[in-house]
Write a protein that holds these residues in place. Structure first.
Motif, PDB file in Angstrom:
ATOM      1  N   LEU A  21      37.415  22.378 -25.318  1.00 45.25           N
ATOM      2  CA  LEU A  21      38.728  22.019 -24.808  1.00 45.25           C
ATOM      3  C   LEU A  21      39.871  22.446 -25.723  1.00 45.25           C
ATOM      4  O   LEU A  21      40.818  23.069 -25.282  1.00 45.25           O
ATOM      5  N   TYR A  22      39.744  22.116 -27.020  1.00 41.56           N
ATOM      6  CA  TYR A  22      40.960  22.211 -27.832  1.00 41.56           C
ATOM      7  C   TYR A  22      41.412  23.637 -28.065  1.00 41.56           C
ATOM      8  O   TYR A  22      42.605  23.933 -28.027  1.00 41.56           O
ATOM      9  N   TYR A  23      40.461  24.546 -28.238  1.00 40.67           N
ATOM     10  CA  TYR A  23      40.947  25.895 -28.573  1.00 40.67           C
ATOM     11  C   TYR A  23      41.541  26.594 -27.359  1.00 40.67           C
ATOM     12  O   TYR A  23      42.240  27.588 -27.484  1.00 40.67           O
ATOM     13  N   LYS A  24      41.269  26.041 -26.169  1.00 39.47           N
ATOM     14  CA  LYS A  24      41.894  26.597 -24.962  1.00 39.47           C
ATOM     15  C   LYS A  24      43.075  25.748 -24.491  1.00 39.47           C
ATOM     16  O   LYS A  24      43.719  26.080 -23.495  1.00 39.47           O
ATOM     17  N   GLY A  25      43.282  24.614 -25.123  1.00 37.80           N
ATOM     18  CA  GLY A  25      44.328  23.700 -24.632  1.00 37.80           C
ATOM     19  C   GLY A  25      43.980  23.188 -23.252  1.00 37.80           C
ATOM     20  O   GLY A  25      44.865  22.890 -22.438  1.00 37.80           O
ATOM     21  N   ALA A  26      42.689  23.115 -22.982  1.00 34.75           N
ATOM     22  CA  ALA A  26      42.243  22.693 -21.643  1.00 34.75           C
ATOM     23  C   ALA A  26      42.032  21.177 -21.607  1.00 34.75           C
ATOM     24  O   ALA A  26      42.072  20.513 -22.639  1.00 34.75           O
ATOM     25  N   SER A  27      41.827  20.645 -20.401  1.00 37.45           N
ATOM     26  CA  SER A  27      41.599  19.200 -20.314  1.00 37.45           C
ATOM     27  C   SER A  27      40.599  18.871 -19.213  1.00 37.45           C
ATOM     28  O   SER A  27      40.402  19.643 -18.285  1.00 37.45           O
ATOM     29  N   VAL A  28      39.980  17.707 -19.379  1.00 32.33           N
ATOM     30  CA  VAL A  28      39.129  17.137 -18.330  1.00 32.33           C
ATOM     31  C   VAL A  28      39.845  15.889 -17.856  1.00 32.33           C
ATOM     32  O   VAL A  28      40.215  15.042 -18.667  1.00 32.33           O
ATOM     33  N   ARG A  29      40.069  15.800 -16.550  1.00 30.31           N
ATOM     34  CA  ARG A  29      40.874  14.699 -16.013  1.00 30.31           C
ATOM     35  C   ARG A  29      40.105  13.955 -14.936  1.00 30.31           C
ATOM     36  O   ARG A  29      39.518  14.570 -14.052  1.00 30.31           O
ATOM     37  N   GLY A  30      40.137  12.641 -14.992  1.00 36.25           N
ATOM     38  CA  GLY A  30      39.497  11.847 -13.955  1.00 36.25           C
ATOM     39  C   GLY A  30      40.421  11.697 -12.763  1.00 36.25           C
ATOM     40  O   GLY A  30      41.638  11.555 -12.920  1.00 36.25           O
ATOM     41  N   PHE A  31      39.820  11.733 -11.577  1.00 35.83           N
ATOM     42  CA  PHE A  31      40.594  11.521 -10.344  1.00 35.83           C
ATOM     43  C   PHE A  31      40.041  10.302  -9.617  1.00 35.83           C
ATOM     44  O   PHE A  31      38.856  10.278  -9.256  1.00 35.83           O
ATOM     45  N   MET A  32      40.852   9.303  -9.433  1.00 39.85           N
ATOM     46  CA  MET A  32      40.454   8.123  -8.669  1.00 39.85           C
ATOM     47  C   MET A  32      41.602   7.786  -7.732  1.00 39.85           C
ATOM     48  O   MET A  32      42.658   7.299  -8.155  1.00 39.85           O
ATOM     49  N   ASN A  33      41.386   8.087  -6.474  1.00 37.84           N
ATOM     50  CA  ASN A  33      42.485   7.990  -5.521  1.00 37.84           C
ATOM     51  C   ASN A  33      43.116   6.603  -5.479  1.00 37.84           C
ATOM     52  O   ASN A  33      44.331   6.464  -5.344  1.00 37.84           O
ATOM     53  N   GLY A  34      42.269   5.576  -5.614  1.00 37.97           N
ATOM     54  CA  GLY A  34      42.766   4.208  -5.531  1.00 37.97           C
ATOM     55  C   GLY A  34      43.767   3.852  -6.626  1.00 37.97           C
ATOM     56  O   GLY A  34      44.481   2.852  -6.518  1.00 37.97           O
ATOM     57  N   LEU A  35      43.829   4.662  -7.663  1.00 35.72           N
ATOM     58  CA  LEU A  35      44.781   4.386  -8.741  1.00 35.72           C
ATOM     59  C   LEU A  35      46.123   5.089  -8.510  1.00 35.72           C
ATOM     60  O   LEU A  35      47.014   5.002  -9.349  1.00 35.72           O
ATOM     61  N   LEU A  36      46.231   5.786  -7.390  1.00 35.33           N
ATOM     62  CA  LEU A  36      47.410   6.639  -7.185  1.00 35.33           C
ATOM     63  C   LEU A  36      48.224   6.217  -5.969  1.00 35.33           C
ATOM     64  O   LEU A  36      48.935   7.040  -5.378  1.00 35.33           O
ATOM     65  N   THR A  37      48.138   4.924  -5.609  1.00 36.58           N
ATOM     66  CA  THR A  37      48.724   4.478  -4.329  1.00 36.58           C
ATOM     67  C   THR A  37      50.211   4.814  -4.192  1.00 36.58           C
ATOM     68  O   THR A  37      50.663   5.088  -3.093  1.00 36.58           O
ATOM     69  N   LYS A  38      50.933   4.821  -5.298  1.00 35.89           N
ATOM     70  CA  LYS A  38      52.378   5.068  -5.140  1.00 35.89           C
ATOM     71  C   LYS A  38      52.678   6.506  -4.709  1.00 35.89           C
ATOM     72  O   LYS A  38      53.780   6.795  -4.239  1.00 35.89           O
ATOM     73  N   TYR A  39      51.697   7.387  -4.880  1.00 40.34           N
ATOM     74  CA  TYR A  39      51.926   8.781  -4.466  1.00 40.34           C
ATOM     75  C   TYR A  39      51.418   9.074  -3.055  1.00 40.34           C
ATOM     76  O   TYR A  39      51.580  10.167  -2.543  1.00 40.34           O
TER      77      TYR A  39
END
Ligand SMILES: NC(=O)c1ccc[n+]([C@@H]2O[C@H](COP(=O)([O-])OP(=O)(O)OC[C@H]3O[C@@H](n4cnc5c(N)ncnc54)[C@H](OP(=O)(O)O)[C@@H]3O)[C@@H](O)[C@H]2O)c1
Length: 339
Positions: A264-282
């Motif tokens: 991750l770090y040498y590419k500046g990349a990321s792993v991100r979790g997606f949980m729809n229930g946490l995004l209700t305002k969007y």
């Protein structure tokens, strides 16, 4: 309005959803102040989640038994409780709130529902899975026009919508799915490179054709596919984890390999979790977006070719989804044998 109606209740943890669940009768009553009474017409099927909760394998939600089941449903308002504004009998509405799905009627606070244009099941798929697809790709994946986007389970309910949303953003889409029929389907949606993991090795194809090229990689399967997405993530790329269909037991595979920090770090990349229930305002803006794309023909909803009719077909529908055979969104038609 009185009498009873059927709902699928998970009563005990078991190997399969069918074994652990029963249809129970609930009282049909008038809505209290602030509530709606809704006759469900279609339920969306989330067979992976259903199986994981039946096996007590979901550690991010605490499920106390017995529990009613099913998440999303589309129905028609039958009665409106005192103090509710903005809804009237006859309105088509969708809920995406657990456990609003596997039941013939729903009596719940009005803010559990959103109005949709009519009772076509497409609105159900869009308001639930369509919103998830937009959240995963845009909000968590932070996709930019023209990027390279990889997606697993690409012929599924969620996957087939992510593919189209990415194509609409002029992205180069690399899709992973299992089987020839699924491959043809995903190609028809505009994916540029479809990897049928049954005949091609995902790690090998990505290493040969997309080394360090995946700007956004959305995985809901896990295992080798997750590893291959991570290995080929682009500089500043985002690997989005939205599920782990390969782990229906809640027992993630134990692997021995270098920590992912270096990937991750040498590419500046990321792993991100997606949980729809946490995004209700969007959700409201995502819903507006996918509804508009459906209306203008940019986004098409495909339902699985197998139809499931009646509440007791929920078990078959769950099994169909976890069989890996379904393509598009799996729904159950609840319009028969209403109380
Ligand atoms: N995080 C969130 O908020 C969120 C929201 C919605 C959905 N999801 C997740 O997204 C995924 C897709 O959901 P969906 O309802 O649209 O399902 P789906 O993609 O229509 O069906 C599941 C697909 O997953 C693939 N799969 C791979 N390994 C599997 C296994 N061991 N058992 C069963 N299926 C397997 C199969 O396709 P191939 O064989 O073609 O790979 C199968 O057709 C699920 O994992 C779900 O839990 C997450």
């Amino acid at each position: 309005m009185s009498g009873t109606y059927g709902a699928v209740q998970l009563q005990r943890f078991a190997d399969t959803f069918r074994e652990g669940a029963r249809i129970v009768d609930l009282d049909l009553r008038q809505p209290r102040p602030g509530e709606l009474l809704v006759r469900n017409m279609y339920a969306g099927v989330n067979g992976i989640f259903d199986t994981q909760i039946a096996r007590n394998a979901v550690d991010y939600v605490s499920i106390a038994l017995p529990t009613l089941t099913g998440v999303e449903a589309l129905g028609q308002v039958e009665a409106v409780g005192d103090g509710v504004s903005g809804f009237a009998p006859g309105d088509a509405v969708v809920t995406t709130r657990f456990p609003g799905g596997y039941r013939q009627w729903n009596i719940a606070p009005a803010d559990y529902f959103v109005k949709v244009p009519d009772t076509a099941p497409e609105w159900l798929a869009l308001a639930s899975t369509g919103v998830s697809a937009a959240m995963a790709l845009q909000h968590i994946g932070a996709v930019q026009d023209g990027e390279t986007v990889a997606v697993s389970a690409a012929a599924g309910g969620l996957g087939h919508l992510i593919v189209q949303l990415a194509v609409a953003r002029k992205c180069h889409v690399v899709a992973v799915c299992g089987g020839e029929k699924k491959k043809a389907f995903v190609q028809s949606l505009g994916a540029h490179r479809v990897i049928d993991y049954r005949t091609e090795s995902v790690p090998k194809v990505l290493a040969a054709e997309y080394p360090d090229k995946l700007d956004v990689a959305i995985d809901t399967v896990s295992g080798e596919i997750f590893d291959a997405f991570l290995d080929n993530v682009a500089p500043h790329g985002r690997v989005v984890v939205g599920g782990a269909a390969a782990d229906l037991e809640g027992r993630p595979e134990i692997v021995t390999q270098p920590r992912i920090a270096h990937k991750l770090y040498y590419k500046g990349a990321s792993v991100r979790g997606f949980m729809n229930g946490l995004l209700t305002k969007y959700w409201p803006s995502a819903r507006e977006q996918v509804f508009a794309m459906y209306k203008d023909g940019t986004l098409k909803v495909t339902f699985d070719e197998q139809s499931f009719v009646g509440l007791d077909a929920v078990y078959d529908a769950v099994e169909r989804l976890i069989s890996g055979q379904s393509m598009g969104k799996v729904i159950v038609d609840l319009r028969t044998a209403q109380s």
